[in-house]
Write a protein that holds these residues in place. Structure first.
Motif, PDB file in Angstrom:
ATOM      1  N   THR A 314       0.863  -1.182   0.000  1.00  0.00           N
ATOM      2  CA  THR A 314       0.000   0.000   0.000  1.00  0.00           C
ATOM      3  C   THR A 314       0.902   1.235   0.000  1.00  0.00           C
ATOM      4  O   THR A 314       2.019   1.177   0.518  1.00  0.00           O
ATOM      5  N   THR A 315       0.498   2.361  -0.608  1.00  0.00           N
ATOM      6  CA  THR A 315      -0.754   2.593  -1.291  1.00  0.00           C
ATOM      7  C   THR A 315      -0.474   2.718  -2.779  1.00  0.00           C
ATOM      8  O   THR A 315       0.513   3.326  -3.172  1.00  0.00           O
ATOM      9  N   HIS A 340      -5.829  -2.298  -2.430  1.00  0.00           N
ATOM     10  CA  HIS A 340      -6.355  -0.956  -2.164  1.00  0.00           C
ATOM     11  C   HIS A 340      -5.944  -0.068  -3.321  1.00  0.00           C
ATOM     12  O   HIS A 340      -4.754   0.146  -3.575  1.00  0.00           O
ATOM     13  N   THR A 380     -10.646  -2.189  -2.543  1.00  0.00           N
ATOM     14  CA  THR A 380     -11.069  -1.073  -1.698  1.00  0.00           C
ATOM     15  C   THR A 380     -10.459   0.208  -2.273  1.00  0.00           C
ATOM     16  O   THR A 380      -9.571   0.152  -3.124  1.00  0.00           O
ATOM     17  N   THR A 381     -10.945   1.370  -1.804  1.00  0.00           N
ATOM     18  CA  THR A 381     -10.521   2.603  -2.465  1.00  0.00           C
ATOM     19  C   THR A 381     -10.575   3.802  -1.532  1.00  0.00           C
ATOM     20  O   THR A 381     -11.017   3.698  -0.377  1.00  0.00           O
TER      21      THR A 381
END
Length: 524
Positions: A314-315, A340, A380-381
Motif C-alpha cells: 500500500t498505497t 487498495h 477497496t478505495t
C-alpha cells in the motif's frame, strides 16, 4: 542594522533564552501572550522554516544510500532511567517512522511509556493530509503546555509531515515557544543530535530540510508486536495531485535497493512474523528511479518465495499499476488478493483537474484486467467528495463507479484545502451542506456494499491471523483474513500470533463473527 535595532535584537535574544530556562519565574512568562509574540519574532528571525517551493523542485541528483549510521557516543546512555512517548497521527508511513524513532530512543537508553506525565521526551509524529489531523495535533500541543510548566526538563518535539509546512512551523514559532524542537520527515535519523541540542540549547531547535532525502539503511526499529510488520520500500511521491501535500512533505520518489528490502523481509520471516506490508507513498512506482529495469512486480515475485505467510502492499496509484504486477499477484501464494486502489473520483473531468493522470475509463479497464486473472480479489478505495467545481452529475459518476467496481470498502473524505497545493488557490465553491449531503449518500452506499460483501462469508471457513483481544471484549480474539476482513471469535489466548481456521456465523457491516474450527476442507 542600526544601534537601536541591534539593541532590540539583543534584548529579544536574551529574553528568549531566559524564557527557555528552568526557573519558575521565567516559565510563568510563557502564559503571557505578549511574551509568546516576542519570542515568535526572535525565532522567526533566527530560523528558516521549510520552503514548499524548494520542496517542489525535483533535482536529478542521485539519491545517496547510507549503511554507516551510528548514534553519537555521548548520546548512547543519555536516556538511562528516562522514558519517552510518541503520539502518531496519519498513515502507515508515519507508523513506520515512529518505529524508527522508537528504535533510536531505545538505543539511547530510553524506555517507552504510554503515560504523558511519566515521559521525559514527547514526540508528536504528525500528518498533513487533512485539516482535522492538524487540529488534533495543535489540540495536543495545548494539553502539553501545563506539563511543560510543571516539568521544565521535559523535551517536546513536533515532527512528521506537518513540520514540512511553512505555515505550521511559523504558527509553532509564534504561538507555542515551549516546544523544544521541530524536525521534518527527512531528518529522522538526526534525532539523537537534535535531542542533544534541545537538551543543552536555550532556544528552540528547528531543522527541516526542503530537499530530496537520502536513504539510511541501518536505522534501528522498535516494531509494534511480532505478528505484522511494515517494510518501507520507497519514499516520496512525484505525482503532484493538485489537492495533495505529500510530494512537498515527503520529497521525490526514492527506491530502496531490492537486495536491502529482501534481506529485511527474510529477517522478519526468521523472527516469526506472519505478515509484512510493503509501504510507499506511491508504492507501485517502486523502481522507476533505479538505474536498472526493476519494478514492484519483480520485487513481489522475489518476496513471494520467502517463507512468510502473507505479503501486502500500500498505497497504489492506478497510473502505475502495470501488467507485470497483475501477472505476479495472480500467482497467489503468500501474495494476498486484497488490493487498495484509490480512485478519488468517478468523473474523468474531476480526475483531470485533480491531475490524477487517468480517466474513469482507464481505471475501469485496470479493474477489468485485475478481475480477469483474480476474479475473487477484494478491491477497496479512497474517494474525495466536494472537490472545487464538482457538479451533482460528476458526483453521480462517482456513485455509479462505486457500484460498477463493487468496492467492498472505501475511505471517504470531504475535500480539505491544503495550503501550498494548487487546489488551495482555487475557490472552494461547494457549500459545506452539499459536501456533507454527498458524503452521507456515498457512505450509505459504501456501508451497503460492505454489508453485502460480508454476508457472502456466512457459513464459510476463513483463515484468520489472530492479532489480539477484541477492543470490546477481552474474552474475544480478533484478527484479519487474507482479504482484510475483521473477524471476532472466542478462543484461547495462546492462538494470538497464529493463523487459524474460523467458521463465520454472523456478518455485520464492518466485521464478522465466527467460531474456531479444528479442521477445514474449504477455506474462502
Amino acid at each position: 542594522m542600526n544601534e537601536k535595532q541591534r539593541k532590540e535584537a539583543n534584548e529579544i535574544k536574551e529574553y528568549s533564552a531566559d524564557v527557555k530556562s528552568e526557573s519558575n519565574n521565567n516559565l510563568n512568562r510563557l502564559k503571557n501572550m505578549e511574551s509568546d509574540e516576542l519570542i515568535g519574532k526572535y525565532f522567526q528571525s533566527t530560523y528558516q522554516p521549510p520552503n514548499l517551493k524548494k520542496a517542489k523542485k525535483r533535482l536529478k541528483k542521485d539519491v545517496d544510500i547510507h549503511y554507516d549510521f551510528s548514534i553519537p557516543e555521548e548520546m548512547k546512555e543519555i536516556g538511562k532511567d528516562k522514558k519517552f512517548l510518541i503520539r502518531t497521527y496519519g498513515c502507515q508511513m508515519n507508523e513506520h517512522d515512529t518505529e524508527v524513532m522508537a528504535g533510536l530512543l531505545t538505543d539511547m537508553g530510553y524506555q517507552i511509556t504510554e503515560d504523558t506525565k511519566e515521559a521525559d521526551v514527547v514526540l508528536l509524529n504528525t500528518c498533513a493530509i487533512r485539516e482535522n489531523a492538524e487540529n488534533k495535533v495543535f489540540g495536543e500541543i495545548g494539553h502539553l503546555k501545563p506539563l511543560k510548566l510543571e516539568n521544565p526538563d521535559m523535551i517536546i518535539g513536533v515532527c512528521g509531515c506537518m513540520s514540512q509546512e511553512e505555515s505550521v512551523v511559523n504558527r509553532i514559532l509564534q504561538k507555542h515557544p515551549f516546544i523544544d524542537m521541530i524536525f521534518g520527515t527527512h531528518n529522522i535519523h538526526r534525532l539523537p543530535s537534535l535531542l542533544k541540542e534541545a537538551m543543552f540549547s536555550k532556544a528552540m531547535v528547528v531543522e527541516v530540510w526542503s530537499k530530496e532525502g537520502d536513504i539510511i539503511e541501518n536505522l534501528p526499529k522498535v516494531r509494534k508486536g511480532n505478528i505484522k510488520a511494515w517494510v518501507n520500500i520507497m519514499y516520496g511521491c512525484d505525482k503532484f495531485c493538485t489537492y495533495c501535500i505529500v510530494p512537498y512533505t515527503r520529497g521525490k520518489e526514492r527506491s530502496r535497493l531490492p537486495e536491502d528490502i529482501i534481506q529485511e523481509v527474510r529477517h522478519l520471516a526468521a523472527q516469526g512474523y506472519q505478515e509484512v506490508t510493503l509501504l510507499g507513498q506511491n508504492v507501485n512506482a517502486y523502481g522507476k528511479d533505479l538505474e536498472f529495469d526493476y519494478g514492484l512486480g519483480d520485487l513481489m515475485d522475489e518476496i513471494r518465495k520467502i517463507d512468510i505467510p502473507r505479503v501486502r502492499f500500500t498505497t497504489s496509484h492506478p497510473r502505475d499499476f502495470d501488467d507485470r504486477l497483475i501477472e505476479v499477484l495472480a500467482q497467489g501464494g503468500n501474495l494476498v488478493d486484497h488490493i487498495h486502489l484509490p480512485v478519488q473520483s468517478g468523473s474523468s473531468e474531476v480526475l483531470r483537474i485533480m491531475a490524477r493522470r487517468y480517466t474513469r475509463e482507464s481505471y475501469l479497464e485496470l479493474v477489468r484486467k485485475i478481475r480477469e486473472v483474480m476474479p475473487n480479489a477484494t478491491l477497496t478505495t479512497d474517494i474525495i467528495v466536494g472537490f472545487p467545481n464538482e457538479t451533482d452529475e460528476q458526483f453521480e459518476e462517482t456513485m455509479t463507479l462505486m457500484r460498477e467496481v463493487g468496492f467492498e470498502s472505501a475511505y471517504t473524505f470531504i475535500y480539505s484545502p491544503r495550503e501550498g497545493t494548487p487546489a488551495a488557490r482555487w475557490e472552494d465553491n461547494i457549500p459545506m451542506e452539499v459536501k456533507k449531503e454527498r458524503l452521507q449518500r456515498l457512505n450509505k452506499l459504501v456501508n451497503e456494499q460492505s454489508k453485502q460483501a460480508m454476508e457472502k462469508y456466512e457459513g464459510t471457513i476463513v483463515n484468520v491471523l489472530v492479532e489480539g483481544e477484541s477492543k470490546k471484549d477481552p474474552e474475544v480474539l480478533s484478527g484479519y483474513t487474507e482479504r482484510n476482513k475483521l473477524v471476532n471469535f472466542r478462543a484461547p489466548k495462546s492462538f494470538i500470533g497464529k493463523i487459524v481456521p474460523v467458521k463465520i456465523t454472523n456478518a455485520k457491516t464492518w466485521s464478522l463473527d465466527g467460531e474456531l474450527v479444528e479442521e477445514t476442507s474449504e477455506v474462502l
